[in-house]
Design an enzyme around this catalytic site. Structure first.
Site, short mmCIF file in Angstrom:
data_model
loop_
_atom_site.label_atom_id
_atom_site.label_comp_id
_atom_site.label_asym_id
_atom_site.label_seq_id
_atom_site.Cartn_x
_atom_site.Cartn_y
_atom_site.Cartn_z
N ASN A 1 27.29 59.68 -56.59
CA ASN A 1 26.01 59.17 -56.35
C ASN A 1 25.79 60.31 -55.88
O ASN A 1 26.40 61.18 -55.18
CB ASN A 1 25.99 57.48 -56.49
N GLY B 1 18.19 60.92 -63.09
CA GLY B 1 18.63 59.82 -63.08
C GLY B 1 19.16 59.36 -63.99
O GLY B 1 19.11 59.89 -65.25
N ALA B 2 20.76 59.18 -64.26
CA ALA B 2 21.47 58.49 -64.90
C ALA B 2 21.60 58.25 -66.02
O ALA B 2 21.38 58.94 -67.23
CB ALA B 2 22.98 58.23 -64.51
N ASP C 1 26.10 58.18 -61.00
CA ASP C 1 26.01 58.27 -62.23
C ASP C 1 26.99 57.93 -62.98
O ASP C 1 27.09 58.95 -63.53
CB ASP C 1 25.16 60.00 -61.14
N GLN D 1 13.78 62.89 -53.78
CA GLN D 1 13.59 61.68 -55.18
C GLN D 1 13.73 60.45 -53.81
O GLN D 1 12.70 59.35 -55.01
CB GLN D 1 14.77 61.38 -55.91
O1 MRU Z 1 20.05 64.64 -59.41
P1 MRU Z 1 19.44 63.24 -59.72
O2 MRU Z 1 17.67 63.06 -59.32
O3 MRU Z 1 19.45 63.09 -60.87
O4 MRU Z 1 20.45 62.05 -59.23
C1 MRU Z 1 19.97 60.56 -59.21
C2 MRU Z 1 20.81 59.42 -58.49
O5 MRU Z 1 21.95 59.95 -57.90
C3 MRU Z 1 20.78 58.30 -58.88
O6 MRU Z 1 20.90 57.41 -57.74
C4 MRU Z 1 21.68 58.29 -60.41
O7 MRU Z 1 21.42 58.36 -61.09
C5 MRU Z 1 21.28 56.14 -60.43
S1 MRU Z 1 20.13 56.38 -61.04
C6 MRU Z 1 19.73 54.80 -61.92
#
Ligand code: MRU
Length: 356
Positions: A250, A54-55, A240, A199
């Protein structure tokens, strides 16, 4: 966020020993396990294997990685090496580069004798800022949800996990949902399972359940059908990386939800803290590196067996290949608004956030 009535952040330091504890997100929803991270190399692995993900959380985790490196060696060379290792761990979320650069800029102007303490202080500030930003996103996004409330629960679709687990606390896309639920506005969340790593099914559903928010897990392909039948009032996702022009990068599959929402005239929001906005770039399709993850993540799926063990099973033929682009870009024209800690902006007004 509370887990079984106990408050947790997703990451926290031990101020005595100066190591970090994380929640291992690869084990959820079936096991709640804490992992000790005591070196920059261990943090790189945690980010790359998505024990933390998550970003916003990737950004703060990378900053902790720099602080861990400073435990061993506060030289310019050690700082540069740690930054380089962390920058290579995952490419798409701009929060990672933002956090590493902030730590480098801050530490470089300190004498080496003060860098160890300085690093741990600065990352603590960054973690607290993330929490405050997400609370503010919750307040602004709550107004968007209130606008959709008539007499029935507001039906909100979300993709991937942009909740508490994707940040230090509160979440981005889920922050307005928690705020609405806590304010007594009835909400129901359609949770995209979010293949290949699920996720949505494993993380979003788990944290909504912990908070008591009504929700239903759906396959990634069900959203368009539900929208056509009037069962979705709004879409809120995280991001992201967002360009200065409002293109939203995203989790893979977000674009298809935005297309369906646009066709059905359903508001589509991205909720992001300002460190997720990349002011340097304009064209999301051309300028954002999309992480290519291991195709094995498509070929195999993790779940709980009837015997209660967590196992992986293969779901595609042994002879078949797979492809695993991790993110996609939703063009600004499909986005109703960007919910930030400073307010809700139409994509073409996003640059005005810089001067606020
Ligand atoms: O690959 P991930 O699980 O890190 O991807 C996360 C996402 O795409 C989330 O939607 C994004 O990071 C927003 S998190 C607040």
């Amino acid at each position: 966020m509370n887990v079984e009535q106990q408050h947790y952040r997703t990451i926290w330091p031990d101020t005595q020993t100066r190591y970090v504890t994380i929640i291992d997100q690869t084990r959820l929803p079936f096991a709640f396990e804490l992992v000790r991270i005591d070196s920059v190399a261990a943090m790189v692995t945690a980010i790359n294997t998505m024990q933390v993900r998550g970003a916003p959380l990737i950004g703060v985790s990378a900053a902790y990685g720099i602080a861990l490196a400073m435990n061993q060696d506060t030289s310019d060379a050690a700082l540069a090496m740690a930054a380089q290792q962390l920058l290579q761990s995952r490419p798409t979320a701009v929060n990672l580069a933002w956090a590493v650069q902030r730590m480098q800029t801050y530490l470089t102007q300190l004498p080496t004798s003060l860098r160890r303490d300085g690093a741990w202080q600065e990352v603590a500030t960054m973690a607290d800022e993330d929490v405050l930003q997400n609370q503010a996103i919750g307040r602004h996004g709550l107004v968007c949800i209130q606008k959709r409330y008539t007499d029935k629960p507001v039906q909100i679709l979300t993709h991937c996990n942009a909740g508490w687990l994707a940040t230090v606390d509160y979440g981005t896309a889920l922050a307005p949902i928690y705020a609405a639920h806590d304010a007594g506005i009835p909400v129901h969340v359609w949770v995209d399972e979010t293949r290949p790593r699920n996720q949505g099914a494993s993380l979003t559903a788990w944290e909504l359940a912990q908070h008591g928010v009504p929700h239903t897990v759906i396959t990634d392909n069900a959203g368009g059908h539900l929208m056509q039948h009037g069962q979705v009032d709004m879409v809120i996702v995280g991001a992201d990386r967002v360009t200065r022009t409002g293109d939203v990068c995203n989790k893979i599959g977000t674009y298809l939800k935005a297309l369906a929402a646009f066709d059905q005239q359903i508001p589509f929001y991205a909720a992001v803290p300002s460190p997720t906005i990349d002011w340097q770039i304009e064209n999301g399709l051309l300028d954002i590196e999309i992480e290519a993850r291991n195709p094995e993540e498509v070929a195999w799926i993790q779940g709980l067996t009837a015997q209660g063990t967590i196992e992986n099973v293969r779901v595609i033929p042994l002879q078949s290949q797979a492809l695993n682009p991790a993110f996609d870009v939703t063009p600004a024209r499909l986005v109703t608004g960007i919910i930030t800690e400073k307010g809700v902006y139409a994509p073409d007004m996003l640059t005005s956030l810089q001067s606020h």
